[in-house]
Scaffold this motif. Structure first.
Motif, PDB file in Angstrom:
ATOM      1  N   SER A  28      -6.348  -0.400  -6.424  1.00 38.16           N
ATOM      2  CA  SER A  28      -7.167  -1.556  -6.806  1.00 38.16           C
ATOM      3  C   SER A  28      -8.114  -1.983  -5.689  1.00 38.16           C
ATOM      4  CB  SER A  28      -6.272  -2.739  -7.199  1.00 38.16           C
ATOM      5  OG  SER A  28      -5.713  -3.337  -6.059  1.00 38.16           O
ATOM      6  N   GLN A  29      -9.239  -2.494  -6.093  1.00 42.13           N
ATOM      7  CA  GLN A  29     -10.214  -3.006  -5.132  1.00 42.13           C
ATOM      8  C   GLN A  29      -9.628  -4.179  -4.363  1.00 42.13           C
ATOM      9  OE1 GLN A  29     -13.261  -1.475  -4.592  1.00 42.13           O
ATOM     10  NE2 GLN A  29     -13.239  -2.764  -2.766  1.00 42.13           N
ATOM     11  N   GLU A  69      -8.760   2.790  10.421  1.00 43.56           N
ATOM     12  CA  GLU A  69      -7.320   2.542  10.373  1.00 43.56           C
ATOM     13  C   GLU A  69      -6.772   2.688   8.954  1.00 43.56           C
ATOM     14  OE1 GLU A  69      -6.528  -0.497  14.065  1.00 43.56           O
ATOM     15  OE2 GLU A  69      -7.548  -1.300  12.285  1.00 43.56           O
ATOM     16  N   ILE A  70      -7.556   2.297   7.959  1.00 43.77           N
ATOM     17  CA  ILE A  70      -7.123   2.497   6.566  1.00 43.77           C
ATOM     18  C   ILE A  70      -7.003   3.990   6.277  1.00 43.77           C
ATOM     19  CG2 ILE A  70      -7.754   2.177   4.131  1.00 43.77           C
ATOM     20  CD1 ILE A  70      -9.006  -0.549   5.014  1.00 43.77           C
ATOM     21  N   PHE A  92       0.840  -1.199   0.000  1.00 49.62           N
ATOM     22  CA  PHE A  92       0.000   0.000   0.000  1.00 49.62           C
ATOM     23  C   PHE A  92       0.878   1.254   0.000  1.00 49.62           C
ATOM     24  CE2 PHE A  92      -3.297   2.662   2.401  1.00 49.62           C
ATOM     25  CZ  PHE A  92      -4.047   2.925   1.263  1.00 49.62           C
ATOM     26  N   THR A  93       1.937   1.249   0.801  1.00 50.28           N
ATOM     27  CA  THR A  93       2.875   2.370   0.860  1.00 50.28           C
ATOM     28  C   THR A  93       3.521   2.601  -0.500  1.00 50.28           C
ATOM     29  OG1 THR A  93       3.322   1.937   3.201  1.00 50.28           O
ATOM     30  CG2 THR A  93       4.969   3.236   1.983  1.00 50.28           C
ATOM     31  N   ASP A  94       4.003   1.534  -1.105  1.00 53.23           N
ATOM     32  CA  ASP A  94       4.633   1.653  -2.428  1.00 53.23           C
ATOM     33  C   ASP A  94       3.636   2.169  -3.463  1.00 53.23           C
ATOM     34  OD1 ASP A  94       6.823   0.527  -1.146  1.00 53.23           O
ATOM     35  OD2 ASP A  94       6.994  -1.187  -2.504  1.00 53.23           O
ATOM     36  N   ASP A 105      -9.524  -4.381  -0.445  1.00 56.28           N
ATOM     37  CA  ASP A 105     -10.185  -5.503   0.238  1.00 56.28           C
ATOM     38  C   ASP A 105      -9.210  -6.255   1.133  1.00 56.28           C
ATOM     39  OD1 ASP A 105     -12.573  -4.835  -0.995  1.00 56.28           O
ATOM     40  OD2 ASP A 105     -12.432  -6.414  -2.520  1.00 56.28           O
ATOM     41  N   ASN A 106      -7.985  -6.433   0.671  1.00 54.09           N
ATOM     42  CA  ASN A 106      -6.974  -7.103   1.487  1.00 54.09           C
ATOM     43  C   ASN A 106      -6.648  -6.295   2.741  1.00 54.09           C
ATOM     44  OD1 ASN A 106      -6.775  -9.337  -0.196  1.00 54.09           O
ATOM     45  ND2 ASN A 106      -5.098  -8.465  -1.383  1.00 54.09           N
ATOM     46  N   LEU A 107      -6.615  -4.987   2.611  1.00 53.81           N
ATOM     47  CA  LEU A 107      -6.381  -4.142   3.783  1.00 53.81           C
ATOM     48  C   LEU A 107      -7.484  -4.328   4.820  1.00 53.81           C
ATOM     49  CD1 LEU A 107      -5.187  -0.843   2.077  1.00 53.81           C
ATOM     50  CD2 LEU A 107      -3.823  -2.279   3.622  1.00 53.81           C
ATOM     51  N   THR A 108      -8.722  -4.490   4.350  1.00 57.66           N
ATOM     52  CA  THR A 108      -9.846  -4.650   5.291  1.00 57.66           C
ATOM     53  C   THR A 108      -9.784  -5.970   6.055  1.00 57.66           C
ATOM     54  OG1 THR A 108     -11.366  -5.565   3.627  1.00 57.66           O
ATOM     55  CG2 THR A 108     -11.372  -3.153   3.922  1.00 57.66           C
ATOM     56  N   SER A 109      -8.934  -6.874   5.628  1.00 55.83           N
ATOM     57  CA  SER A 109      -8.741  -8.122   6.379  1.00 55.83           C
ATOM     58  C   SER A 109      -7.979  -7.872   7.676  1.00 55.83           C
ATOM     59  CB  SER A 109      -7.953  -9.132   5.549  1.00 55.83           C
ATOM     60  OG  SER A 109      -8.626  -9.466   4.375  1.00 55.83           O
TER      61      SER A 109
END
Length: 150
Positions: free
Chosen positions: A103-104, A118-119, A90-92, A108-112
């Protein structure tokens, strides 16, 4: 030699940025993860002052030399957790913006691992780090002088 010294900076500029920093630090994000984001962003942007600062901060938080020296090649190493790898991706992605949306799948992976709040703070941390990098690259503050507050 600094192009712009601390005394040259307009009143309120750093104070306003520090208010944002305080909100990030007071969020539910792990402080070591915040510093990892900051160091990675500084590496990507080639900001020597910020690399020095966030390396020292991570050492203060007892980060290992192996992980510190491998952060610049994180994708090729097994030293980072899935959560950390996702944050580094995400940082990159946010640091090297393209014309397409995030990208979705990445979101979506971040929401895991993270709440939407927090996002928001992850996004702000990355954005704020990029802002500081750009300021330091312009001002040319001298790297090596940063001291960690105990």
């Amino acid at each position: 030699m600094e192009r712009i010294t601390y005394q040259d900076i307009p009143n309120g500029m750093f104070e306003n940025l520090r208010t944002i920093e305080d909100s990030i630090i007071n969020s539910t994000l792990d402080r070591k993860l915040i510093e990892m984001i900051r160091l990675r962003t500084a590496q990507m942007n080639g900001c020597a002052y910020c690399v020095d600062m966030h390396y020292k901060e991570l050492k203060h938080f007892e980060e290992t030399e192996l992980r510190l020296s491998s952060l610049c090649v994180w994708e090729e190493t097994p030293y980072f957790s899935e959560k950390e790898r996702l944050v580094l991706l995400f940082t990159d992605t946010l640091t090297k913006l393209k014309s397409s949306p995030i990208s979705q799948e990445l979101f979506d992976n971040l929401t895991s691992y993270f709440s939407k709040e927090e996002i928001c703070y992850l996004t702000l941390t990355i954005s704020q780090s990029n802002t500081w990098n750009r300021l330091m690259k312009t001002f040319e503050f001298t790297p090596g002088n940063y001291k960690v507050s105990k």
